[in-house]
Design a protein around this motif. Sequence first.
Motif, PDB file in Angstrom:
ATOM      1  N   GLY A   1       0.825  -1.195   0.000  1.00  0.00           N
ATOM      2  CA  GLY A   1       0.000   0.000   0.000  1.00  0.00           C
ATOM      3  C   GLY A   1       0.858   1.243   0.000  1.00  0.00           C
ATOM      4  N   LEU A   2       0.194   2.386   0.122  1.00  0.00           N
ATOM      5  CA  LEU A   2       0.866   3.684   0.109  1.00  0.00           C
ATOM      6  C   LEU A   2       0.559   4.417   1.406  1.00  0.00           C
TER       7      LEU A   2
ATOM      8  N   GLU B   1       0.593   7.216  14.195  1.00  0.00           N
ATOM      9  CA  GLU B   1       0.376   5.934  13.516  1.00  0.00           C
ATOM     10  C   GLU B   1      -0.733   6.113  12.490  1.00  0.00           C
ATOM     11  N   PRO B   2      -0.566   5.507  11.313  1.00  0.00           N
ATOM     12  CA  PRO B   2      -1.535   5.730  10.243  1.00  0.00           C
ATOM     13  C   PRO B   2      -2.824   4.960  10.478  1.00  0.00           C
ATOM     14  N   ILE B   3      -3.929   5.537  10.028  1.00  0.00           N
ATOM     15  CA  ILE B   3      -5.135   4.738   9.898  1.00  0.00           C
ATOM     16  C   ILE B   3      -4.970   3.849   8.664  1.00  0.00           C
ATOM     17  N   PHE B   4      -5.796   2.820   8.555  1.00  0.00           N
ATOM     18  CA  PHE B   4      -5.668   1.793   7.517  1.00  0.00           C
ATOM     19  C   PHE B   4      -6.923   1.852   6.653  1.00  0.00           C
ATOM     20  N   LEU B   5      -6.737   2.199   5.369  1.00  0.00           N
ATOM     21  CA  LEU B   5      -7.841   2.349   4.421  1.00  0.00           C
ATOM     22  C   LEU B   5      -7.742   1.316   3.316  1.00  0.00           C
ATOM     23  N   LEU B   6      -8.895   0.854   2.843  1.00  0.00           N
ATOM     24  CA  LEU B   6      -8.980  -0.030   1.683  1.00  0.00           C
ATOM     25  C   LEU B   6      -9.744   0.665   0.570  1.00  0.00           C
ATOM     26  N   TYR B   7      -9.359   0.363  -0.665  1.00  0.00           N
ATOM     27  CA  TYR B   7     -10.129   0.825  -1.810  1.00  0.00           C
ATOM     28  C   TYR B   7     -10.018  -0.219  -2.906  1.00  0.00           C
ATOM     29  N   ARG B   8     -10.881  -0.133  -3.890  1.00  0.00           N
ATOM     30  CA  ARG B   8     -10.858  -1.065  -5.010  1.00  0.00           C
ATOM     31  C   ARG B   8     -10.146  -0.404  -6.173  1.00  0.00           C
ATOM     32  N   GLY B   9      -8.965  -0.958  -6.498  1.00  0.00           N
ATOM     33  CA  GLY B   9      -8.120  -0.342  -7.517  1.00  0.00           C
ATOM     34  C   GLY B   9      -8.228  -0.951  -8.890  1.00  0.00           C
ATOM     35  N   GLY B  10      -9.058  -2.004  -9.047  1.00  0.00           N
ATOM     36  CA  GLY B  10      -9.222  -2.623 -10.357  1.00  0.00           C
ATOM     37  C   GLY B  10      -8.270  -3.777 -10.577  1.00  0.00           C
ATOM     38  N   HIS B  11      -8.487  -4.481 -11.686  1.00  0.00           N
ATOM     39  CA  HIS B  11      -7.685  -5.673 -12.005  1.00  0.00           C
ATOM     40  C   HIS B  11      -6.989  -5.503 -13.351  1.00  0.00           C
ATOM     41  N   GLY B  12      -5.851  -6.183 -13.493  1.00  0.00           N
ATOM     42  CA  GLY B  12      -5.162  -6.234 -14.777  1.00  0.00           C
ATOM     43  C   GLY B  12      -4.832  -4.865 -15.321  1.00  0.00           C
TER      44      GLY B  12
ATOM     45  N   ALA C   1     -12.785   5.191  -0.333  1.00  0.00           N
ATOM     46  CA  ALA C   1     -12.023   4.303   0.540  1.00  0.00           C
ATOM     47  C   ALA C   1     -12.854   3.916   1.751  1.00  0.00           C
ATOM     48  N   LEU C   2     -12.567   2.736   2.262  1.00  0.00           N
ATOM     49  CA  LEU C   2     -13.219   2.187   3.447  1.00  0.00           C
ATOM     50  C   LEU C   2     -12.205   2.170   4.589  1.00  0.00           C
ATOM     51  N   ILE C   3     -12.591   2.637   5.761  1.00  0.00           N
ATOM     52  CA  ILE C   3     -11.706   2.553   6.921  1.00  0.00           C
ATOM     53  C   ILE C   3     -11.696   1.107   7.391  1.00  0.00           C
ATOM     54  N   ALA C   4     -10.541   0.453   7.275  1.00  0.00           N
ATOM     55  CA  ALA C   4     -10.399  -0.916   7.766  1.00  0.00           C
ATOM     56  C   ALA C   4     -10.039  -0.929   9.240  1.00  0.00           C
ATOM     57  N   ASP C   5      -9.141  -0.033   9.646  1.00  0.00           N
ATOM     58  CA  ASP C   5      -8.702   0.030  11.043  1.00  0.00           C
ATOM     59  C   ASP C   5      -8.330   1.476  11.337  1.00  0.00           C
TER      60      ASP C   5
ATOM     61  N   LEU D   1      -3.041   3.429   2.569  1.00  0.00           N
ATOM     62  CA  LEU D   1      -4.094   3.128   1.598  1.00  0.00           C
ATOM     63  C   LEU D   1      -3.710   1.876   0.824  1.00  0.00           C
ATOM     64  N   VAL D   2      -4.553   0.844   0.887  1.00  0.00           N
ATOM     65  CA  VAL D   2      -4.269  -0.454   0.271  1.00  0.00           C
ATOM     66  C   VAL D   2      -5.367  -0.785  -0.735  1.00  0.00           C
ATOM     67  N   ASP D   3      -4.949  -1.209  -1.927  1.00  0.00           N
ATOM     68  CA  ASP D   3      -5.867  -1.684  -2.961  1.00  0.00           C
ATOM     69  C   ASP D   3      -6.269  -3.116  -2.607  1.00  0.00           C
ATOM     70  N   SER D   4      -7.521  -3.314  -2.193  1.00  0.00           N
ATOM     71  CA  SER D   4      -7.955  -4.645  -1.762  1.00  0.00           C
ATOM     72  C   SER D   4      -8.132  -5.604  -2.929  1.00  0.00           C
ATOM     73  N   ASP D   5      -8.192  -5.104  -4.168  1.00  0.00           N
ATOM     74  CA  ASP D   5      -8.205  -5.999  -5.325  1.00  0.00           C
ATOM     75  C   ASP D   5      -6.817  -6.615  -5.541  1.00  0.00           C
ATOM     76  N   ALA D   6      -5.774  -5.791  -5.403  1.00  0.00           N
ATOM     77  CA  ALA D   6      -4.411  -6.271  -5.633  1.00  0.00           C
ATOM     78  C   ALA D   6      -3.836  -6.957  -4.399  1.00  0.00           C
ATOM     79  N   SER D   7      -4.213  -6.495  -3.213  1.00  0.00           N
ATOM     80  CA  SER D   7      -3.695  -7.047  -1.951  1.00  0.00           C
ATOM     81  C   SER D   7      -4.878  -7.352  -1.026  1.00  0.00           C
ATOM     82  N   PRO D   8      -5.593  -8.441  -1.282  1.00  0.00           N
ATOM     83  CA  PRO D   8      -6.729  -8.758  -0.409  1.00  0.00           C
ATOM     84  C   PRO D   8      -6.259  -8.908   1.035  1.00  0.00           C
ATOM     85  N   PRO D   9      -6.878  -8.184   1.959  1.00  0.00           N
ATOM     86  CA  PRO D   9      -6.402  -8.241   3.338  1.00  0.00           C
ATOM     87  C   PRO D   9      -6.848  -9.523   4.032  1.00  0.00           C
ATOM     88  N   ARG D  10      -6.177  -9.828   5.107  1.00  0.00           N
ATOM     89  CA  ARG D  10      -6.635 -10.901   5.982  1.00  0.00           C
ATOM     90  C   ARG D  10      -7.715 -10.315   6.891  1.00  0.00           C
ATOM     91  N   LEU D  11      -8.835 -10.989   6.965  1.00  0.00           N
ATOM     92  CA  LEU D  11      -9.938 -10.494   7.786  1.00  0.00           C
ATOM     93  C   LEU D  11     -10.219 -11.521   8.876  1.00  0.00           C
TER      94      LEU D  11
END
Length: 442
Positions: A114-115, A155-166, A221-225, A253-263
């Motif tokens: 992520g970034l 400490e950073p908050i942790f955000l997810l977003y959908r960045g697309g595929h391919g 973006a979605l707040i994950a943590d 900020l993490v692309d959940s399409d490219a890096s699916p998080p552990r939930l």
Amino acid sequence: MDTGDGALELAPLRGLRYAGADASALIDSPAFNLALALSPPYDLVDAASYARMTTDEPHNAARLTAPPAVSAPDYTGAARTLHRWIEEGVLVRDPSPAVYAYEQTTPEGLRQRGLIGLLRLPPPGGRAVRPHESIAEEPVLDRARLMAATRANLEPIFLLYRGGHGAERGAASRAADAPAEQGDEPLVHTVTGDGVTHRLWALTDAGLHARIAHDLAGRTALIADGHHRYAAYRRLQARQHGPGPWDLGLALLVDSDASPPRLGPIHRVVPGIGARAAADAARAHARVRALPEDGGTDRTVRLLAQAARQGPALALADHSGRFLIDRVDPGAMRAAAPDRSEAWRAMPTAALERLFLPLWGVRPRAAELVHDDAAEAVRRAGARTGPAAAVLLPPLRVADVYEVTGRGELTPRKSTSFGPKPRTGLVLRSLESLPERTDEAR
């Protein structure tokens, strides 16, 4: 692009970091170890882990972030520690504004990229950043006091977003991957005690920053943590008059399409009632089955996961036995949560919060939370002096969280444990000695 709700923006910053790759040259401690200086997020640090971490490495970042009940000094002390570490060269400010590419690899092989940058807070009511769970007032005030005292985001908050595929992947997602895939030398390469490998790169190219900004402007973006820290950002921003540095907050900020998080799940230890009594009461609204003792907690978790594929399910455990609760009565859930959608009512934490805890006469906040570790939840239930049951929950799916929040709903409190979480201490943000060019970054 910006629809009036505010664009999603991750601006560069001059990060505050431990000096050099291992900092031993500038810290009066030749044994300094960066891996030991990094800390889990503040809400996962208890008194025992705080004592251990700060003994192993006196410059551990938890000295800055742990709540006073754990760390003893108040946040004036945290501010003094931060400023002393800066003056002594323990922490140094990077020379150029950067968005940081951050890679975490778990011992099981899960890789998350992520970034890290400065999230510009959307206007009130904006949908560029949305929470997924409710918050409590006390932790928000606690984090706001810390940030105000230190004038820092520690400490950073942790955000997810959908960045697309391919080929559809955006510039932000590709930027998170590029340094590792190109073999660039990282600023940081270390392995923490949980076995997670952390690598960090500074992306300083202004043209890349512009491409990232253009890509993110049309996304949400979605707040994950970090819900309470995000609310603290908002609280501090609201105190200001006019634009300024409190319009931004540190974020990963993490692309959940490219890096699916552990939930993972967040289990409960429920006081005042044993597992057998709770199971007997639950029969009014669900199927209840006693589970064999052989196989222990691992087998209980596997059977729970199987049951959860068909609908909300949970397991109970203590010295009196183990029980599986599933096939929850939909009519009972509709009556218990008439204000919620079917998707919300299908969550196991919804059944626990609205149906079973009231049935057992237990207030939700009376339950002790245990992140991910079912065996630890069972152990803690057994260690209680009075009756107590471990309530084991299955993890949600990321798609479930997106679906519920897409409807404008919040998941029940403490439904999720997203991971791997960013390690505290890799990149900090100090509001002292600006500039971060907060206005020009728009």
